[in-house]
Design an enzyme around this catalytic site. Structure first.
Site, PDB file in Angstrom:
ATOM      1  N   CYS A 116      25.719 -28.479  37.636  1.00 34.30           N
ATOM      2  CA  CYS A 116      25.582 -28.768  36.198  1.00 34.30           C
ATOM      3  C   CYS A 116      26.599 -27.995  35.347  1.00 34.30           C
ATOM      4  O   CYS A 116      26.763 -28.294  34.163  1.00 34.30           O
ATOM      5  CB  CYS A 116      24.166 -28.464  35.733  1.00 34.30           C
ATOM      6  SG  CYS A 116      22.944 -29.580  36.437  1.00 34.30           S
ATOM      7  N   HIS A 257      25.003 -27.641  27.931  1.00 32.91           N
ATOM      8  CA  HIS A 257      24.521 -28.501  29.007  1.00 32.91           C
ATOM      9  C   HIS A 257      23.082 -28.901  28.683  1.00 32.91           C
ATOM     10  O   HIS A 257      22.262 -28.065  28.300  1.00 32.91           O
ATOM     11  CB  HIS A 257      24.579 -27.757  30.336  1.00 32.91           C
ATOM     12  CG  HIS A 257      23.807 -28.433  31.431  1.00 32.91           C
ATOM     13  ND1 HIS A 257      23.985 -29.766  31.739  1.00 32.91           N
ATOM     14  CD2 HIS A 257      22.826 -27.981  32.261  1.00 32.91           C
ATOM     15  CE1 HIS A 257      23.167 -30.102  32.723  1.00 32.91           C
ATOM     16  NE2 HIS A 257      22.447 -29.032  33.053  1.00 32.91           N
ATOM     17  N   ASN A 287      18.794 -34.844  32.320  1.00 31.27           N
ATOM     18  CA  ASN A 287      19.853 -33.959  32.803  1.00 31.27           C
ATOM     19  C   ASN A 287      20.803 -34.773  33.695  1.00 31.27           C
ATOM     20  O   ASN A 287      20.443 -35.133  34.807  1.00 31.27           O
ATOM     21  CB  ASN A 287      19.214 -32.806  33.577  1.00 31.27           C
ATOM     22  CG  ASN A 287      20.235 -31.834  34.144  1.00 31.27           C
ATOM     23  OD1 ASN A 287      21.437 -32.107  34.136  1.00 31.27           O
ATOM     24  ND2 ASN A 287      19.767 -30.715  34.648  1.00 31.27           N
TER      25      ASN A 287
END
Ligand code: COA
Length: 333
Positions: A116, A257, A287
């Site tokens: 990520c 993020h 996500n």
């Protein structure tokens, strides 16, 4: 002293798969509720890959948008870098597939796996190529298809993730103060088991036993990652701001993020950012791993959240464990 150039962000692009999966849809598959997911994470829906869709195709759509905005032809690209851990195939890289599908003839291509934190690592790596003069136009892509890696019976992970691709063009600029500035990165491989896929690598190839125990699927210690993430975001922001001699009031928009709105809000509070300064679009996509920061950049740009002359702070975290951030001096309208 060798000359340093600016790595200007000249174009942005995004592409989501066609299939939208709402929390209500998930209620029909697993033991969960829309209320639980929204209150714990801020997620309302996510997109997942449908029949016949490929990650490389999504990347190509996103890349073409970014190139159009930058007014560049595909032959102008001299490096393609993809942040991903879910290329269409184990080999070759996603970047090579994108290069071929774009028909880009004058470029190198490689992937970066930083989970990520992938978009930020890829962006900053691309910027080094441009700032050093090694490349003139770099295509930066963040893309993942996490739906292919999660256990759809594990409600503690499957509700969190979505698929998508984002792209960004970095263009050489005469002024080094334009575009991507200082960066900061951290790593703690000791925390690998808190968010990992144990099997499928060289140590434990997938076999019948692995399939039975589902070790080829994502497992996560949610609470540990939650605590780590708040610290990782605040540390990354503080380090980059201090390198740049800035504080929160100098930043027009914080683009983090998008893993969990509670994590972002908790970190932002520590950092003294107002609600108006924080960009959130996790409600729409979940996500999306390496795509998330690029999707947030594209959406916030489209919503007119910043303009030429503004400073953006980009921060992220993920498996590794990994974390990092950078500042962008925005220069296009
Ligand atoms: N629906 C309903 N209940 C669920 C659920 C779901 N989808 N997933 C888990 N639960 C249950 C658990 O079984 C547990 O039940 P129990 O108490 O009876 O054992 C309970 O909910 C846990 O709830 P809570 O303690 O409130 O969870 P949480 O506040 O820690 O939130 C996460 C869970 C996963 C949302 C949170 O820990 C998190 O976001 N962690 C970070 C994850 C992340 O961002 N990963 C990606 C990093 S890049």
């Amino acid at each position: 002293m060798p000359r340093i150039y600016g790595a200007e962000v000249a174009g942005l692009g995004k592409c989501l798969p066609s299939k939208c999966l709402t929390n209500k849809d998930l209620e029909k598959i697993i033991d969960t509720t829309d209320e639980w997911i929204q209150s714990r994470t801020g997620i309302k829906q996510r997109y997942v890959m449908g029949e016949g869709e490929t990650l490389s195709d999504l990347c190509v759509v996103a890349a073409k948008q970014a190139l159009d905005q930058a007014n560049l032809h595909v032959d102008d690209i001299d490096m393609i870098i993809c942040g991903t851990f879910t290329s269409d195939h184990k080999l070759p890289s996603l970047a090579a597939l994108v290069q071929d599908k774009l028909g880009a003839k004058n470029t190198g291509a490689f992937d970066i796996n930083a989970a990520c934190t992938g978009f930020i690592y890829t962006l900053v790596t691309g910027a080094q190529f441009v700032r050093s003069g090694a490349s003139k136009n770099v295509l930066v892509i963040g893309a993942d298809c996490c739906s292919s890696q999660i256990d759809w019976e594990d409600r503690s992970t499957c509700v969190l993730f979505g698929d998508g691709a984002s792209a960004l063009v970095l263009r050489q600029h005469d002024d080094p103060n334009v575009g991507v500035q200082s960066s900061y990165f951290g790593s703690d491989g000791g925390g690998k088991e808190s968010l990992w896929i144990e099997a499928g690598g060289s140590l434990m190839p997938v076999d019948e036993e692995v399939l039975k125990t589902k070790k080829h699927r994502v497992t996560m210690a949610g609470k540990d990652v939650f605590k780590f993430a708040i610290n990782a975001l605040s540390t990354s922001a503080k380090e980059v701001l201090s390198q740049e001699g800035l504080d929160s009031s100098d930043i027009k928009l914080l683009v983090p993020h998008q893993a969990n709105s509670r994590i972002i809000n908790a970190a932002a509070k520590r950092l003294d950012f107002s609600d108006e300064q924080i960009y959130l679009n996790i409600d729409k996509y979940g996500n999306t791993v390496a795509a998330s920061v690029g999707l947030a950049l594209r959406d916030s740009y489209d919503e007119g959240k910043f303009k030429s002359g503004d400073k953006l702070l980009i921060i992220g975290f993920g498996a590794g464990l990994s974390w990092g951030g950078t500042v962008i001096n925005w220069s296009i309208d």
